[in-house]
Design a protein around this motif. Sequence first.
Motif, PDB file in Angstrom:
ATOM      1  N   HIS A  79       3.831  -0.548   3.339  1.00  0.00           N
ATOM      2  CA  HIS A  79       3.502   0.411   2.292  1.00  0.00           C
ATOM      3  C   HIS A  79       4.751   0.640   1.445  1.00  0.00           C
ATOM      4  O   HIS A  79       5.839   0.869   1.983  1.00  0.00           O
ATOM      5  N   ASP A 113      -0.437  -4.654  -1.633  1.00  0.00           N
ATOM      6  CA  ASP A 113      -1.808  -4.257  -1.958  1.00  0.00           C
ATOM      7  C   ASP A 113      -1.792  -2.952  -2.740  1.00  0.00           C
ATOM      8  O   ASP A 113      -0.961  -2.069  -2.483  1.00  0.00           O
ATOM      9  N   SER A 114      -2.709  -2.826  -3.691  1.00  0.00           N
ATOM     10  CA  SER A 114      -2.747  -1.627  -4.529  1.00  0.00           C
ATOM     11  C   SER A 114      -2.975  -0.357  -3.715  1.00  0.00           C
ATOM     12  O   SER A 114      -2.485   0.715  -4.069  1.00  0.00           O
ATOM     13  N   ASN A 115      -3.717  -0.470  -2.616  1.00  0.00           N
ATOM     14  CA  ASN A 115      -3.983   0.703  -1.787  1.00  0.00           C
ATOM     15  C   ASN A 115      -2.796   1.052  -0.890  1.00  0.00           C
ATOM     16  O   ASN A 115      -2.823   2.046  -0.171  1.00  0.00           O
ATOM     17  N   LYS A 116      -1.762   0.213  -0.918  1.00  0.00           N
ATOM     18  CA  LYS A 116      -0.553   0.485  -0.135  1.00  0.00           C
ATOM     19  C   LYS A 116       0.653   0.710  -1.038  1.00  0.00           C
ATOM     20  O   LYS A 116       1.788   0.567  -0.605  1.00  0.00           O
ATOM     21  N   GLU A 138       1.280   8.917  -9.084  1.00  0.00           N
ATOM     22  CA  GLU A 138       0.675  10.048  -8.377  1.00  0.00           C
ATOM     23  C   GLU A 138       1.295  11.377  -8.796  1.00  0.00           C
ATOM     24  O   GLU A 138       0.685  12.429  -8.657  1.00  0.00           O
TER      25      GLU A 138
END
Length: 300
Positions: A79, A113-116, A138
């Motif tokens: 991440h 990965d975009s979700n990480k 964010e």
Amino acid sequence: MPVLELLQRRIAIAQELQSVVKTMKVLAAASIHQYERTVESLIEYNRTIEMGLQIVLGSAVYQHHAIAASPRKPPRNSHLGAIIFGSDQGMCGQFNEQIVRYAVTQIQHLSIDSNKLAVLAVGARVIPPLENAGVVSERNFAMPTSLAGITSMVQELLLHIERWQSQMQIDKIALFYHKPRSNISYQPHALQLLPVDNKWLQDLQQKRWVGATLPTFTMDWSQLFSALIEQYLFICLYRALAESLASENASRLASMQASEKNIEEQLAQLHAQFQQERQTAITEEMLEIVSGFEALIRVG
């Protein structure tokens, strides 16, 4: 003479803009010098931290424990928390667009990965280029406007990083910011903040102590090591902010120099046009006087 009045107004406006640009140049140059001096002082502070780490890592107590003092390497599909430093103020050219392009390219090379991926933006003007690149921040922090605000900003960033690690299992932190090369140039730079570079720690451990005697310490080595690493992280963030601010002002100084040159060229054209129009107006007045005189002679 409406044309002459119009030219006079345009000349006055251009001269006012020229004055503003010169003032902004002076302020930008002064800011660059201020931030550069701060970075220079951080070099000595960083050297002190490295000496402390060298003592801790080279101590018999540390070597007795088989615990790795340096953080373990993150898994391949880790991440990532990316902190991108831009600006809140304008008139600095492509400053924000350039750092976003660089950061996005570097992140793509990591195959995260975009979700990480979690992105934190420092500076409001870096948000639009991020959105154009399809990256969502964010949270956005305001860029400090002076040296006095850097310390509190570093503390906020460290707290956010701690939340990243505890709540989102983010094990890798990267900083993306500009480093100054001269008073009017800079280049994008990436720094892996966490995990701390293992090779750097190993080099410190193996480095020969330059003094006559090796200092000792009495407190728990793990606590001392943690405290030194915290100071190291503080220095890295502080330096990133200071160098980014210096680069921002370097970009602004370059923009103001280009603007000043354009204004000078426009003023030269306006003055030449004004002189030409004024000479034309004088010639027309002289012709009218001569024509009127000749008409009076004929009448007489």
